[in-house]
Design an enzyme around this catalytic site. Structure first.
Site, PDB file in Angstrom:
ATOM      1  N   ASP A  44       0.846  -1.202   0.000  1.00  0.00           N
ATOM      2  CA  ASP A  44       0.000   0.000   0.000  1.00  0.00           C
ATOM      3  C   ASP A  44       0.882   1.253   0.000  1.00  0.00           C
ATOM      4  O   ASP A  44       0.382   2.381  -0.106  1.00  0.00           O
ATOM      5  CB  ASP A  44      -1.032  -0.010   1.141  1.00  0.00           C
ATOM      6  CG  ASP A  44      -0.410  -0.133   2.514  1.00  0.00           C
ATOM      7  OD1 ASP A  44       0.831  -0.228   2.606  1.00  0.00           O
ATOM      8  OD2 ASP A  44      -1.168  -0.143   3.508  1.00  0.00           O
ATOM      9  N   SER A  45       2.203   1.058   0.062  1.00  0.00           N
ATOM     10  CA  SER A  45       3.128   2.180  -0.159  1.00  0.00           C
ATOM     11  C   SER A  45       2.903   2.786  -1.537  1.00  0.00           C
ATOM     12  O   SER A  45       3.410   3.876  -1.833  1.00  0.00           O
ATOM     13  CB  SER A  45       4.583   1.713  -0.014  1.00  0.00           C
ATOM     14  OG  SER A  45       4.833   0.610  -0.861  1.00  0.00           O
ATOM     15  N   ASP A  83      -1.011  -6.190  -0.175  1.00  0.00           N
ATOM     16  CA  ASP A  83      -1.398  -5.608   1.111  1.00  0.00           C
ATOM     17  C   ASP A  83      -2.908  -5.451   1.233  1.00  0.00           C
ATOM     18  O   ASP A  83      -3.566  -4.979   0.296  1.00  0.00           O
ATOM     19  CB  ASP A  83      -0.803  -4.193   1.239  1.00  0.00           C
ATOM     20  CG  ASP A  83       0.509  -4.187   1.984  1.00  0.00           C
ATOM     21  OD1 ASP A  83       0.827  -5.177   2.669  1.00  0.00           O
ATOM     22  OD2 ASP A  83       1.233  -3.174   1.863  1.00  0.00           O
ATOM     23  N   GLU A 114      -1.385  -5.752   8.475  1.00  0.00           N
ATOM     24  CA  GLU A 114      -0.626  -5.129   9.557  1.00  0.00           C
ATOM     25  C   GLU A 114      -1.315  -5.377  10.891  1.00  0.00           C
ATOM     26  O   GLU A 114      -2.541  -5.293  10.990  1.00  0.00           O
ATOM     27  CB  GLU A 114      -0.497  -3.618   9.312  1.00  0.00           C
ATOM     28  CG  GLU A 114       0.311  -3.305   8.060  1.00  0.00           C
ATOM     29  CD  GLU A 114       0.577  -1.814   7.893  1.00  0.00           C
ATOM     30  OE1 GLU A 114       0.342  -1.028   8.829  1.00  0.00           O
ATOM     31  OE2 GLU A 114       1.031  -1.444   6.794  1.00  0.00           O
ATOM     32  N   GLU A 181       9.230  -4.649  10.288  1.00  0.00           N
ATOM     33  CA  GLU A 181       9.726  -3.385   9.734  1.00  0.00           C
ATOM     34  C   GLU A 181      10.299  -2.498  10.844  1.00  0.00           C
ATOM     35  O   GLU A 181       9.651  -2.290  11.889  1.00  0.00           O
ATOM     36  CB  GLU A 181       8.570  -2.653   9.024  1.00  0.00           C
ATOM     37  CG  GLU A 181       9.003  -1.305   8.437  1.00  0.00           C
ATOM     38  CD  GLU A 181       8.002  -0.711   7.468  1.00  0.00           C
ATOM     39  OE1 GLU A 181       7.005  -1.389   7.119  1.00  0.00           O
ATOM     40  OE2 GLU A 181       8.220   0.431   7.038  1.00  0.00           O
TER      41      GLU A 181
HETATM   42  O1  KIV Z   1       3.572  -1.113   1.633  1.00  0.00           O
HETATM   43  C1  KIV Z   1       4.734  -1.515   1.599  1.00  0.00           C
HETATM   44  O2  KIV Z   1       5.497  -1.254   0.659  1.00  0.00           O
HETATM   45  C2  KIV Z   1       5.213  -2.302   2.720  1.00  0.00           C
HETATM   46  C3  KIV Z   1       6.693  -2.458   2.839  1.00  0.00           C
HETATM   47  C4  KIV Z   1       7.281  -1.205   3.359  1.00  0.00           C
HETATM   48  C5  KIV Z   1       7.060  -3.634   3.653  1.00  0.00           C
HETATM   49  O3  KIV Z   1       4.462  -2.761   3.514  1.00  0.00           O
END
Ligand code: KIV
Length: 258
Positions: A44-45, A83, A114, A181
Site C-alpha cells: 500500500d506504499s 497488502d 498489519e 519493519e
Molecule cells: O507497503 C509496503 O510497501 C510495505 C513495505 C514497506 C514492507 O508494507
C-alpha cells in the site's frame, strides 16, 4: 521456484536468503522478474510512491486490486503478495476474508496485513479458509497516526517482548510468513530463530529469511524521501531526468525525429 509458499518454507529451513521488492505496475514487475526477484509486494506504499500521498491511509481496496491485477499479470515466477489496505480488514474476520478474496482473485498468492496479536483471530479465520497470510509487525505504516510518525519500534525491553509475543501468536494463528519493519536487528534475528515460518525484514538487520525494499528506494527515484535503512542501487532520479532532458532538448532543436 519461489512462487510457492512451501518453497519459502524450505528456504527458511535451509537457511537460504530470499529477495523481495515492491512492484506497482506491469513494466517494473516484468523487470523485477527478469532480475530474478523471489517475490513482489504490491504494497500500500503505492499511495505514497505512485500517488504522492503523505502516508498509506488513503489507499483503497479497489486501488490494491487494480495494481495487484496488473503486476500479477506480468509475472509467473515470483511470489505475489498484496497488502490489505487500511480500513478493509480490521472490523471483523469476515470483512478481512471478503477483501482478501478480492486480492487473491486479482492474482495475489498471499495477502499481508498489519497488526500483532490483536489480528490473530483474523489470521486464523483467513488461514482456515484458503487465504495464506503474511503478518506485518513493528513499524506498521497504517498505525502512523497512533505512532506519531514513521518511528522505529521495539526499542524498549517491554516493546521488544510485546513484538516477540505478537510474532508467536501470529504464527500459532496460522500466518505463513512474518514481515518485520524498522525494529532492532537482534530482535528480528531472535524472532526469526524462534519461528518456523519464514521472516521478511525491512530496516530490521540481516538476520531474517528475506529482505524487502521499496522499488523507488532501490532505484533512487525519491532520494530525498528514502528511509535511512534503504540502499539505492541506482541514481535513478538523475539518470531519468537526464534522459527526459535530452528528449526535450532534441525535440526543441528539431534533431528528433531525425
Ligand atoms: O507497503 C509496503 O510497501 C510495505 C513495505 C514497506 C514492507 O508494507
Amino acid at each position: 521456484m519461489t512462487k510457492s509458499i512451501t518453497a519459502w518454507q524450505k528456504a527458511k529451513q535451509e537457511g537460504r536468503k530470499l529477495a523481495m521488492i515492491t512492484a506497482y505496475d506491469h513494466a517494473m514487475a516484468r523487470l523485477a522478474e527478469q532480475a530474478g526477484l523471489d517475490a513482489l509486494l504490491i504494497g500500500d506504499s503505492l499511495g505514497m510512491m505512485m500517488a504522492g500521498e503523505k502516508d498509506t491511509l488513503p489507499v483503497s481496496l479497489e486501488q490494491m486490486e487494480y495494481h495487484t491485477r496488473i503486476v500479477a499479470r506480468a509475472v509467473s515466477r515470483p511470489l505475489v503478495m498484496a497488502d490489505l489496505p487500511f480500513g478493509a480488514f480490521e472490523e471483523s474476520p469476515q470483512q478481512a476474508f471478503a477483501a482478501s478474496a478480492r486480492l487473491l482473485k486479482a492474482g495475489a498468492d498471499i495477502v499481508k496485513l498489519e497488526g500483532g496479536a490483536v489480528m490473530a483471530e483474523t489470521v486464523a479465520f483467513l488461514s482456515a479458509r484458503a487465504i495464506p497470510v503474511c503478518a506485518h509487525i513493528g513499524l506498521t505504516p497504517q498505525h502512523v497516526r497512533q505512532f506519531g510518525g514513521f518511528k522505529r519500534q521495539g526499542k524498549t525491553q517491554e516493546a521488544a517482548d510485546k513484538l516477540f509475543d505478537d510474532a508467536l501468536a501470529l504464527q500459532a494463528a496460522g500466518a505463513r510468513m512474518l514481515l518485520m519493519e524498522a525494529i532492532p536487528a537482534d530482535l528480528a534475528t531472535r524472532i526469526t530463530q524462534a519461528l518456523d515460518i519464514p521472516t521478511i525484514g525491512i530496516g530490521a538487520g540481516n538476520g531474517t529469511t528475506a529482505q524487502v525494499l521499496v522499488l523507488h528506494d532501490v532505484l533512487g527515484l525519491n532520494p530525498d524521501k528514502a528511509p535511512s535503512f534503504a540502499k539505492p542501487y541506482l541514481n535513478g532520479a538523475e539518470l531519468l531526468t537526464q534522459a527526459l532532458t535530452a528528449y526535450a532538448t532534441e525535440t526543441r532543436a528539431g534533431t528528433f525525429p531525425a
